[in-house]
Motif scaffolding. Structure first.
Motif, PDB file in Angstrom:
ATOM      1  N   ILE A  82       0.850  -1.187   0.000  1.00 51.16           N
ATOM      2  CA  ILE A  82       0.000   0.000   0.000  1.00 51.16           C
ATOM      3  C   ILE A  82       0.882   1.231   0.000  1.00 51.16           C
ATOM      4  O   ILE A  82       1.641   1.463   0.946  1.00 51.16           O
ATOM      5  CB  ILE A  82      -0.970   0.005   1.200  1.00 51.16           C
ATOM      6  CG1 ILE A  82      -1.875  -1.233   1.132  1.00 51.16           C
ATOM      7  CG2 ILE A  82      -1.789   1.299   1.214  1.00 51.16           C
ATOM      8  CD1 ILE A  82      -2.867  -1.352   2.279  1.00 51.16           C
ATOM      9  N   THR A  83       0.800   2.004  -1.069  1.00 51.27           N
ATOM     10  CA  THR A  83       1.569   3.243  -1.158  1.00 51.27           C
ATOM     11  C   THR A  83       0.732   4.375  -0.599  1.00 51.27           C
ATOM     12  O   THR A  83      -0.493   4.372  -0.697  1.00 51.27           O
ATOM     13  CB  THR A  83       1.968   3.543  -2.611  1.00 51.27           C
ATOM     14  OG1 THR A  83       0.794   3.761  -3.392  1.00 51.27           O
ATOM     15  CG2 THR A  83       2.770   2.395  -3.210  1.00 51.27           C
ATOM     16  N   ALA A 127      13.820   2.225  -5.896  1.00 48.37           N
ATOM     17  CA  ALA A 127      13.292   1.846  -4.579  1.00 48.37           C
ATOM     18  C   ALA A 127      12.038   0.991  -4.730  1.00 48.37           C
ATOM     19  O   ALA A 127      11.892  -0.038  -4.061  1.00 48.37           O
ATOM     20  CB  ALA A 127      12.995   3.088  -3.747  1.00 48.37           C
ATOM     21  N   VAL A 128      11.142   1.396  -5.599  1.00 52.12           N
ATOM     22  CA  VAL A 128       9.901   0.651  -5.802  1.00 52.12           C
ATOM     23  C   VAL A 128      10.199  -0.737  -6.364  1.00 52.12           C
ATOM     24  O   VAL A 128       9.623  -1.738  -5.918  1.00 52.12           O
ATOM     25  CB  VAL A 128       8.930   1.431  -6.713  1.00 52.12           C
ATOM     26  CG1 VAL A 128       7.719   0.581  -7.073  1.00 52.12           C
ATOM     27  CG2 VAL A 128       8.504   2.729  -6.034  1.00 52.12           C
ATOM     28  N   GLU A 129      11.109  -0.822  -7.325  1.00 58.61           N
ATOM     29  CA  GLU A 129      11.471  -2.137  -7.894  1.00 58.61           C
ATOM     30  C   GLU A 129      12.056  -3.049  -6.819  1.00 58.61           C
ATOM     31  O   GLU A 129      11.745  -4.232  -6.759  1.00 58.61           O
ATOM     32  CB  GLU A 129      12.457  -1.964  -9.038  1.00 58.61           C
ATOM     33  CG  GLU A 129      11.815  -1.413 -10.290  1.00 58.61           C
ATOM     34  CD  GLU A 129      12.812  -1.138 -11.408  1.00 58.61           C
ATOM     35  OE1 GLU A 129      14.028  -1.038 -11.140  1.00 58.61           O
ATOM     36  OE2 GLU A 129      12.352  -0.991 -12.553  1.00 58.61           O
ATOM     37  N   ASP A 146       5.591   5.111   2.136  1.00 54.86           N
ATOM     38  CA  ASP A 146       5.154   6.501   2.183  1.00 54.86           C
ATOM     39  C   ASP A 146       6.384   7.390   2.251  1.00 54.86           C
ATOM     40  O   ASP A 146       7.369   7.045   2.904  1.00 54.86           O
ATOM     41  CB  ASP A 146       4.262   6.742   3.398  1.00 54.86           C
ATOM     42  CG  ASP A 146       3.399   7.984   3.239  1.00 54.86           C
ATOM     43  OD1 ASP A 146       2.164   7.826   3.163  1.00 54.86           O
ATOM     44  OD2 ASP A 146       3.941   9.100   3.176  1.00 54.86           O
ATOM     45  N   ALA A 147       6.323   8.527   1.591  1.00 61.85           N
ATOM     46  CA  ALA A 147       7.430   9.483   1.600  1.00 61.85           C
ATOM     47  C   ALA A 147       7.395  10.381   2.836  1.00 61.85           C
ATOM     48  O   ALA A 147       8.339  11.120   3.083  1.00 61.85           O
ATOM     49  CB  ALA A 147       7.386  10.346   0.338  1.00 61.85           C
ATOM     50  N   GLN A 191       4.989  -3.959   7.689  1.00 64.34           N
ATOM     51  CA  GLN A 191       6.313  -3.349   7.565  1.00 64.34           C
ATOM     52  C   GLN A 191       6.143  -1.978   6.941  1.00 64.34           C
ATOM     53  O   GLN A 191       5.407  -1.819   5.966  1.00 64.34           O
ATOM     54  CB  GLN A 191       7.216  -4.209   6.673  1.00 64.34           C
ATOM     55  CG  GLN A 191       8.588  -3.617   6.443  1.00 64.34           C
ATOM     56  CD  GLN A 191       9.420  -4.434   5.465  1.00 64.34           C
ATOM     57  OE1 GLN A 191       8.939  -5.372   4.858  1.00 64.34           O
ATOM     58  NE2 GLN A 191      10.657  -4.052   5.318  1.00 64.34           N
ATOM     59  N   PHE A 192       6.823  -0.976   7.515  1.00 63.65           N
ATOM     60  CA  PHE A 192       6.798   0.374   6.958  1.00 63.65           C
ATOM     61  C   PHE A 192       8.131   0.659   6.282  1.00 63.65           C
ATOM     62  O   PHE A 192       9.191   0.373   6.835  1.00 63.65           O
ATOM     63  CB  PHE A 192       6.554   1.424   8.048  1.00 63.65           C
ATOM     64  CG  PHE A 192       6.705   2.824   7.521  1.00 63.65           C
ATOM     65  CD1 PHE A 192       5.719   3.389   6.740  1.00 63.65           C
ATOM     66  CD2 PHE A 192       7.857   3.546   7.761  1.00 63.65           C
ATOM     67  CE1 PHE A 192       5.861   4.680   6.228  1.00 63.65           C
ATOM     68  CE2 PHE A 192       8.013   4.830   7.254  1.00 63.65           C
ATOM     69  CZ  PHE A 192       7.007   5.387   6.482  1.00 63.65           C
ATOM     70  N   ILE A 193       8.063   1.237   5.080  1.00 66.81           N
ATOM     71  CA  ILE A 193       9.256   1.657   4.353  1.00 66.81           C
ATOM     72  C   ILE A 193       9.072   3.111   3.940  1.00 66.81           C
ATOM     73  O   ILE A 193       8.097   3.453   3.263  1.00 66.81           O
ATOM     74  CB  ILE A 193       9.494   0.788   3.098  1.00 66.81           C
ATOM     75  CG1 ILE A 193       9.680  -0.674   3.486  1.00 66.81           C
ATOM     76  CG2 ILE A 193      10.694   1.313   2.306  1.00 66.81           C
ATOM     77  CD1 ILE A 193       9.709  -1.633   2.314  1.00 66.81           C
TER      78      ILE A 193
END
Length: 93
Positions: free
Chosen positions: A5-6, A62-64, A31-32, A51-53
């Motif tokens: 989930i972005t 980063a997405v890949e 999330d940025a 997990q949060f990134i």
């Protein structure tokens, strides 16, 4: 199911994250953490399920990497995009 989930630290995204987790799904939140998102919206979530990134979805590498790694080695069943700029002046490049 396992979701990516972005924009998951914003109001709508964080509620979607909690909704999915309450139903037994696993979630990776990306999330940025700009003006619209706050990591506090994700406080108290079970790290076995979540997990949060911190990353910007405009960063292709980063997405890949996130998609390639999955959640604890498991692939995502779905990607849900809640990432957005809500003010036109902030979304212009």
């Amino acid at each position: 199911m396992t979701f990516l989930i972005t924009g998951g630290a914003g109001f709508i995204g964080s509620n979607l994250v909690r909704f999915a987790l309450e139903r037994g799904h696993e979630v990776v939140t990306v999330d940025a953490l700009t003006y619209a998102g706050s990591e506090e919206n994700l406080n108290g979530l079970n790290p076995d399920q979540h997990q949060f990134i911190k990353a910007n979805i405009t960063n292709k590498e980063a997405v890949e990497r996130i998609i390639r790694e999955g959640f604890h080695g498991r692939s995502f069943n779905a990607v849900i995009n809640c990432a957005a700029e809500t003010h036109v002046d902030r979304s212009l490049v």
